[in-house]
Write a protein that holds these residues in place. Structure first.
Motif, PDB file in Angstrom:
ATOM      1  N   UNK A   6     -13.187  11.966  -4.131  1.00 38.44           N
ATOM      2  CA  UNK A   6     -13.240  10.525  -4.347  1.00 38.44           C
ATOM      3  C   UNK A   6     -11.981   9.831  -3.871  1.00 38.44           C
ATOM      4  N   UNK A   7     -11.917   8.542  -4.156  1.00 34.81           N
ATOM      5  CA  UNK A   7     -10.754   7.725  -3.817  1.00 34.81           C
ATOM      6  C   UNK A   7     -10.321   6.910  -5.024  1.00 34.81           C
ATOM      7  N   UNK A   8      -9.029   6.740  -5.149  1.00 33.71           N
ATOM      8  CA  UNK A   8      -8.474   5.955  -6.251  1.00 33.71           C
ATOM      9  C   UNK A   8      -8.641   4.468  -5.952  1.00 33.71           C
ATOM     10  N   UNK A   9      -9.285   3.755  -6.866  1.00 37.23           N
ATOM     11  CA  UNK A   9      -9.455   2.308  -6.706  1.00 37.23           C
ATOM     12  C   UNK A   9      -8.287   1.562  -7.334  1.00 37.23           C
ATOM     13  N   UNK A  10      -7.911   1.944  -8.535  1.00 39.85           N
ATOM     14  CA  UNK A  10      -6.796   1.286  -9.211  1.00 39.85           C
ATOM     15  C   UNK A  10      -6.885   1.469 -10.708  1.00 39.85           C
ATOM     16  N   UNK A  11      -5.941   0.838 -11.421  1.00 38.98           N
ATOM     17  CA  UNK A  11      -5.889   0.952 -12.871  1.00 38.98           C
ATOM     18  C   UNK A  11      -6.285  -0.362 -13.539  1.00 38.98           C
ATOM     19  N   UNK A  12      -6.754  -0.229 -14.762  1.00 39.44           N
ATOM     20  CA  UNK A  12      -7.123  -1.381 -15.563  1.00 39.44           C
ATOM     21  C   UNK A  12      -7.027  -0.966 -17.025  1.00 39.44           C
TER      22      UNK A  12
END
Length: 210
Positions: A6-12
């Motif tokens: 997969x790929x890292x989209x970001x944090x929330x």
């Protein structure tokens, strides 16, 4: 062993039932395609090779191009292997999606850490540094590197140098949410790498301590 690329989209952040803020990372996991199957009789070990991300046929090597043509598969950019106990449950061309994981499960995430460039000993190895008083002249110097009569640098000595951009594994991250329609995994905590960085998500190898 379950695994996916997969790929890292970001944090929330999410809020649990008690209203407490929980930091999470959103990962675009798959879909991946099974491109090869390794068996113990033929290859000496059991594993499946997964492909992820579309690529241009002109940008792959001839052996890889022949592999795709042999199985009549679309060209994929990234190929990674995952060890499995029983490869017979997989078949070439099979699609692996984020639904292989479920909420509450623990996973290990492998990625490439963010590169920091050249760094000194204090930043790279967390040295204390020298005296802060006026006139010491060695506030952030690495100072002695070991034996002074060795006439060489001892292998493994902690020195200033390139920091980051290495393979990092974070173990025991809890899967908070799975979106099967959008192929998204939401895991508790941070994962290595920058946004859009490539990640390997695998079933945790260690039992989570309660």
């Amino acid at each position: 062993m379950k695994g996916i690329i997969g790929r890292k989209i970001g944090m929330m952040q999410l809020f649990d039932e008690a209203g407490k803020s929980v930091p999470v990372t959103v990962i675009s996991a798959g879909p991946c395609t099974v491109t090869e199957i390794r068996t113990k009789d033929k290859n000496g070990y059991n594993a499946v090779q997964l492909g992820f991300g579309k690529a241009n046929m002109k940008k792959v090597t001839k052996p890889v191009e022949g592999q795709y043509k042999k199985h009549n598969l679309a060209v994929l950019k990234h190929l990674r292997e995952f060890r499995v106990e029983d490869p017979s449950v997989y078949e070439i061309g099979q699609e692996i999606k984020a639904s292989v994981f479920e909420a509450g499960q623990y996973v290990d995430v492998v990625g490439t850490s963010i590169g920091k460039g050249f760094a000194g000993g204090i930043k790279r190895h967390h040295f204390n540094g020298g005296p802060k008083s006026h006139g010491s002249m060695s506030h952030r110097k690495p100072c002695s590197g070991g034996a002074t009569d060795a006439a060489r640098t001892i292998k493994g000595t902690r020195k200033p140098g390139h920091m980051g951009a290495g393979r990092v594994t974070v173990q025991g991250l809890k899967v908070v949410r799975v979106d099967s329609d959008k192929n998204l995994l939401v895991v508790k905590g941070a994962v290595p790498g920058a946004k859009s960085g490539l990640l390997l998500i695998k079933e945790s190898v260690k039992a989570k301590k309660k």
